[in-house]
Enzyme design. Structure first.
Site: not given
Ligand code: AMP
Length: 171
Positions: A59, A96
């Site tokens: 995205r 995670e």
């Molecule tokens: P993070 O590494 O945890 O910051 O997650 C990054 C990626 O996971 C982002 O590029 C989002 O596309 C996706 N992502 C994580 N959590 C969500 C959520 N609650 N809603 C939508 N996309 C999420």
């Protein structure tokens, strides 16, 4: 901003139970909202010396390409393993459950290039932290990490370079 926030749809228990997934496809498919979101983000960087936008699969490519077009730069892709055809530099990072990795072409930047890294949403910050490391390893400088949206309660920005994180819509 509130209008833009409202058009993002919450999907409960996706991709697994307990997660509220922010579905940005409803914002992307609405012409006025998509236009406004890109204009607001691009406006922040007009007049800055930016050499390249970096988009994170998948995205992040959407926002990244729109920003690059608006700012008159190119876009560099950070992709999942095995997708980029030339020599790559890669990074492993913890999720995670388990781990993942991302790749970038080793010749993506000239030394000292200033880049904006674009992704759709900042959650825990794990993905962006890995990409920051990858880009710095290749000798580029981070101007800012730019997101359409941020889940503030997860405090992902505390992992990222201080003062170099911007998100348009905060939840
Ligand atoms: P993070 O590494 O945890 O910051 O997650 C990054 C990626 O996971 C982002 O590029 C989002 O596309 C996706 N992502 C994580 N959590 C969500 C959520 N609650 N809603 C939508 N996309 C999420």
């Amino acid at each position: 901003m509130d209008q833009l926030k409202q058009i993002i749809r919450d999907i409960h228990d996706f991709p697994k139970k307990g997660i509220v997934f922010k579905d940005i496809t409803t914002l992307l498919s609405d012409a006025k909202s998509f236009n406004r979101m890109v204009d607001l983000l691009a406006h922040r960087y007009v007049g800055e010396k930016i050499d390249q936008i970096v988009g994170i699969e998948a995205r992040g490519f959407i926002l990244g390409a729109a920003l690059a077009y608006k700012l008159g730069t190119g876009i560099t892709l950070v992709r999942k393993p095995g997708k980029l055809p030339y020599n790559t530099c890669s990074i492993n990072y913890e999720l995670e459950y388990g781990s993942d990795s991302l790749e970038i072409h080793e010749d993506a930047f000239q030394k000292g290039d200033r880049v904006i890294i674009a992704d759709d949403l900042l959650a825990t910050g794990g993905t962006m932290t890995a990409v920051v490391e990858l880009i710095e390893k290749l000798g580029a400088e981070i101007h800012e990490c730019a997101f359409m949206a941020e889940l503030e309660f997860l405090d992902g920005r505390s992992k990222l370079p201080e003062g170099k994180v911007y998100s348009l819509l905060k939840f």
